[in-house]
Write a protein that holds these residues in place. Structure first.
Motif, PDB file in Angstrom:
ATOM      1  N   VAL A 208      -7.237  -5.349   7.020  1.00 20.93           N
ATOM      2  CA  VAL A 208      -7.478  -6.667   6.309  1.00 20.93           C
ATOM      3  C   VAL A 208      -6.814  -6.278   4.793  1.00 20.93           C
ATOM      4  O   VAL A 208      -6.325  -6.949   4.438  1.00 20.93           O
ATOM      5  CB  VAL A 208      -8.716  -7.200   6.260  1.00 20.93           C
ATOM      6  CG1 VAL A 208      -8.999  -8.443   5.140  1.00 20.93           C
ATOM      7  CG2 VAL A 208      -9.126  -7.785   7.600  1.00 20.93           C
ATOM      8  N   ASP A 209      -7.259  -5.123   4.199  1.00 21.05           N
ATOM      9  CA  ASP A 209      -6.965  -4.775   3.167  1.00 21.05           C
ATOM     10  C   ASP A 209      -5.473  -4.327   2.856  1.00 21.05           C
ATOM     11  O   ASP A 209      -5.137  -3.576   3.596  1.00 21.05           O
ATOM     12  CB  ASP A 209      -7.637  -3.662   2.497  1.00 21.05           C
ATOM     13  CG  ASP A 209      -7.366  -3.259   1.056  1.00 21.05           C
ATOM     14  OD1 ASP A 209      -6.485  -3.820   0.415  1.00 21.05           O
ATOM     15  OD2 ASP A 209      -8.044  -2.439   0.552  1.00 21.05           O
ATOM     16  N   PRO A 210      -4.701  -5.124   2.345  1.00 28.65           N
ATOM     17  CA  PRO A 210      -3.110  -4.820   2.050  1.00 28.65           C
ATOM     18  C   PRO A 210      -2.926  -3.415   1.513  1.00 28.65           C
ATOM     19  O   PRO A 210      -1.761  -3.210   1.729  1.00 28.65           O
ATOM     20  CB  PRO A 210      -2.504  -6.166   1.270  1.00 28.65           C
ATOM     21  CG  PRO A 210      -3.758  -6.577   0.744  1.00 28.65           C
ATOM     22  CD  PRO A 210      -5.135  -6.399   1.356  1.00 28.65           C
ATOM     23  N   GLY A 211      -3.770  -3.069   0.773  1.00 26.61           N
ATOM     24  CA  GLY A 211      -3.359  -1.851   0.202  1.00 26.61           C
ATOM     25  C   GLY A 211      -3.578  -0.656   1.077  1.00 26.61           C
ATOM     26  O   GLY A 211      -3.022   0.360   0.942  1.00 26.61           O
ATOM     27  N   THR A 212      -3.797  -0.982   2.585  1.00 26.44           N
ATOM     28  CA  THR A 212      -3.862   0.286   3.266  1.00 26.44           C
ATOM     29  C   THR A 212      -2.609   0.372   4.243  1.00 26.44           C
ATOM     30  O   THR A 212      -2.321   1.176   5.283  1.00 26.44           O
ATOM     31  CB  THR A 212      -5.128  -0.101   4.304  1.00 26.44           C
ATOM     32  OG1 THR A 212      -4.846  -1.461   5.170  1.00 26.44           O
ATOM     33  CG2 THR A 212      -6.476  -0.128   3.641  1.00 26.44           C
ATOM     34  N   HIS A 213      -1.633  -0.553   4.111  1.00 23.22           N
ATOM     35  CA  HIS A 213      -0.491  -0.609   4.676  1.00 23.22           C
ATOM     36  C   HIS A 213       0.671  -1.215   4.094  1.00 23.22           C
ATOM     37  O   HIS A 213       0.226  -1.992   3.184  1.00 23.22           O
ATOM     38  CB  HIS A 213      -0.450  -1.135   6.138  1.00 23.22           C
ATOM     39  CG  HIS A 213      -1.157  -2.784   6.021  1.00 23.22           C
ATOM     40  ND1 HIS A 213      -0.497  -3.630   6.104  1.00 23.22           N
ATOM     41  CD2 HIS A 213      -2.433  -2.926   5.908  1.00 23.22           C
ATOM     42  CE1 HIS A 213      -1.167  -4.751   5.854  1.00 23.22           C
ATOM     43  NE2 HIS A 213      -2.288  -4.389   6.074  1.00 23.22           N
ATOM     44  N   GLY A 214       1.761  -0.931   4.305  1.00 15.85           N
ATOM     45  CA  GLY A 214       2.928  -1.417   3.462  1.00 15.85           C
ATOM     46  C   GLY A 214       3.609  -2.661   3.903  1.00 15.85           C
ATOM     47  O   GLY A 214       4.756  -3.139   3.547  1.00 15.85           O
ATOM     48  N   GLY A 215       3.244  -3.175   5.083  1.00 22.98           N
ATOM     49  CA  GLY A 215       3.743  -4.210   5.604  1.00 22.98           C
ATOM     50  C   GLY A 215       2.688  -4.827   6.826  1.00 22.98           C
ATOM     51  O   GLY A 215       1.860  -4.550   7.074  1.00 22.98           O
ATOM     52  N   ASP A 216       3.167  -5.802   7.537  1.00 16.84           N
ATOM     53  CA  ASP A 216       2.569  -6.476   8.687  1.00 16.84           C
ATOM     54  C   ASP A 216       2.290  -5.438   9.867  1.00 16.84           C
ATOM     55  O   ASP A 216       3.298  -4.764  10.242  1.00 16.84           O
ATOM     56  CB  ASP A 216       3.407  -7.484   9.216  1.00 16.84           C
ATOM     57  CG  ASP A 216       3.346  -8.866   8.206  1.00 16.84           C
ATOM     58  OD1 ASP A 216       2.595  -8.635   7.268  1.00 16.84           O
ATOM     59  OD2 ASP A 216       3.862  -9.724   8.399  1.00 16.84           O
TER      60      ASP A 216
END
Length: 545
Positions: A208-216
């Motif tokens: 859910v945290d966008p900081g844990t991945h670089g895209g969908d």
């Protein structure tokens, strides 16, 4: 204000919080003067850990205050104040549910008008008692959360802070019993899920945290629209949310909501897996609403079409996964047919009811539009359904005997459907009766609901012996073993595969008219089933009558 006054508000708040904890502790303490007597033990089991956490926070805040760590003490006090409302809410629900049960206010006997007489047995039938029997059966099948407390009260919406299952009041009737399986599954999903689902749930929370991945992520379409928007805002600064949606607090709340939705979907699959078609029928007929909740996720629940998709597709998987039921004696009972073929037939079964409901509510009169709404759920949620199905079938979690139960219940229900008033004479599981009642309702129509309900309640009443089963009638006693006795014992041993294999080996190696060697393990497995025990005695002692 002096230095001595700097913590006066905090001290007052901590004193009041301590008073609340003491009051809650009195309700959970076993004593002769307790208004609910022995039920206090169950209340303590359900809420004791939450109360202990409150006391821990209270002591920590006081310790920090004595050490002069005022800011830390305030932070701990704030955490305590966030914790106490959930504890008091659960306690209040317990008090209300216990009061309803003790005063027979959860009586299941039907009344279709406020001036009607109660219909059915002379004595009240407690919804809570019947529900507890169904819950105990689920607990034994899944081997999880033994001792969970069940109450009638306000339906739970958010995450589960305690091992308490709430059932919607005043829906204390036969037709709402399948929702026990859903609420239990929701509790399992959060407290004691399969390892595969636990990993899935934790990964969903992390992503859910966008900081844990670089895209969908690959399963991006499964997530809430708000989560997907947050990811896109993180990738495009021009779309950034000025309200600070990525702050720790809002992000945690969004993750909690996403996990709650996932756990609800797990619970829909779980309920179908263990309770059978009765749950899917109840979901469609009692929870369908012609409003935005049909296609739009709510604060704590997925959209209805998402929930129906998870339940219906789980039933289809149970129907098409032949390895679960393609060996005797189950394969003999279903005689080459799939168990749920009528329910999963798209033109006459549950899916057709879905189409009819959409058209009748004026939401989608065109068949293509009806299919489009359903397939939109498939397009977004199929990856999660695949993972949940794999998790549910994990035998390390469920044990060897968990899966076949739903098939045996269904076989019993198919036979019992037309004989609710005069059932066969062997013991039935609670869930077989519930499925039989729903089957009879579907077959006979809504005008027959009342007599069906009355007869099913007689079978479910905890005060009455439960009878009936999908099995051969015992043969007339006589010398020598008979095939009818063999079939009767095999039917009774089907839930214990290892013992059944021993029995099959014994019968295969014993000539016709010969005597089987007696096995203690088989006698123990048949305990409580008098007809099967008598049949086995005749097989091990041909001269016995």
């Amino acid at each position: 204000m002096t230095d001595d006054d700097a913590d006066v508000v905090l001290r007052a708040g901590l004193a009041e919080a301590q008073r609340e904890c003491v009051q809650i502790q009195l309700w959970l303490s076993e004593r002769e003067t307790h208004p609910f007597g022995g039920d206090s033990k169950s209340m303590d089991r359900a809420l004791g850990s939450l109360l202990n956490e409150a006391w821990t926070l209270s002591r920590r805040a006081r310790s920090e205050l004595r050490a002069g760590k005022l800011s830390d003490a305030w932070a701990t006090y704030a955490e305590l104040q966030r914790h106490l409302p959930s504890l008091s809410t659960e306690l209040l629900a317990l008090i209300g549910g216990t009061y309803l049960m003790r005063n027979n206010l959860d009586d299941m006997r039907p009344r279709y008008d406020k001036d009607d007489e109660l219909i059915g047995p002379d004595q009240p039938i407690s919804f809570s008692e019947v529900a507890r029997g169904l819950l105990n059966d689920l607990s034994s099948r899944a081997g999880k959360l033994n001792g969970s407390l069940l109450i009638v009260g306000e339906e739970r919406q958010g995450p589960v802070p305690a091992t308490i299952i709430r059932l919607r009041f005043p829906s204390c009737d036969l037709w709402n019993l399948p929702f026990i399986a859903h609420e239990y599954g929701y509790l399992v999903a959060q407290k004691d899920p399969p390892d595969a689902f636990r990993s899935m749930r934790d990964e969903v929370r992390r992503l859910v945290d966008p900081g844990t991945h670089g895209g969908d992520p690959p399963d991006a379409a499964c997530y809430l629209p708000e989560v997907q928007r947050l990811w896109h805002q993180n990738l495009d600064p021009d779309l950034a949310d000025p309200s600070g949606a990525t702050d720790t607090g809002p992000l945690r709340e969004l993750a909690d909501r996403q996990v709650a939705h996932l756990c609800r979907l797990f619970a829909d699959a779980f309920a179908t897996y263990f309770a059978g078609p009765a749950y899917v029928y109840a979901l469609l007929r009692l929870r369908f609403r012609p409003d935005p909740s049909l296609t739009e996720p709510g604060a704590t629940l997925p959209s209805f079409v998402q929930r129906f998709f998870f339940a219906y597709e789980t039933l289809r998987l149970l129907d098409t996964t032949e390895e679960l039921y393609n060996e005797p004696p189950l394969s003999d009972i279903f005689a080459g047919e799939t168990p749920f073929q009528n329910e999963t037939n798209r033109t006459t079964g549950l899916y057709n009811e879905w189409r009819i409901a959409l058209a009748g509510a004026g939401l989608a009169e065109d068949v293509q539009e009806q299919d489009r709404i359903y397939e939109s759920a498939r397009a977004s949620l199929q990856p999660w359904l695949d993972q949940v199905w794999t998790a549910l079938r994990n035998r390390d979690w469920l044990g060897r005997r968990a899966v076949p139960h739903v098939y045996w219940d269904w076989a019993d229900a198919l036979e019992l459907r037309d004989h609710l008033s005069a059932p066969p004479k062997l013991k039935l599981q609670h869930w077989a009766v519930v499925n039989a009642a729903w089957l009879a309702r579907i077959k006979e129509g809504e005008n027959a609901v009342q007599p069906i309900e009355v007869e099913a309640l007689r079978l479910l009443d905890a005060k009455q012996p439960r009878q009936g089963a999908n099995a051969p009638e015992p043969a007339d006693p006589g010398p020598g073993p008979s095939q009818a006795d063999v079939n009767l014992v095999r039917r009774a041993l089907a839930r214990t595969p290892n013992t059944l294999r021993f029995f099959d080996s014994d019968t295969a190696n014993t000539p016709v008219g010969g005597r089987l060697g007696e096995r203690t393990s088989i006698i123990e497995a048949l305990a409580g089933n008098v007809p099967a025990t008598d049949a086995y005695a005749r097989l091990t002692d041909p001269g016995r009558s």
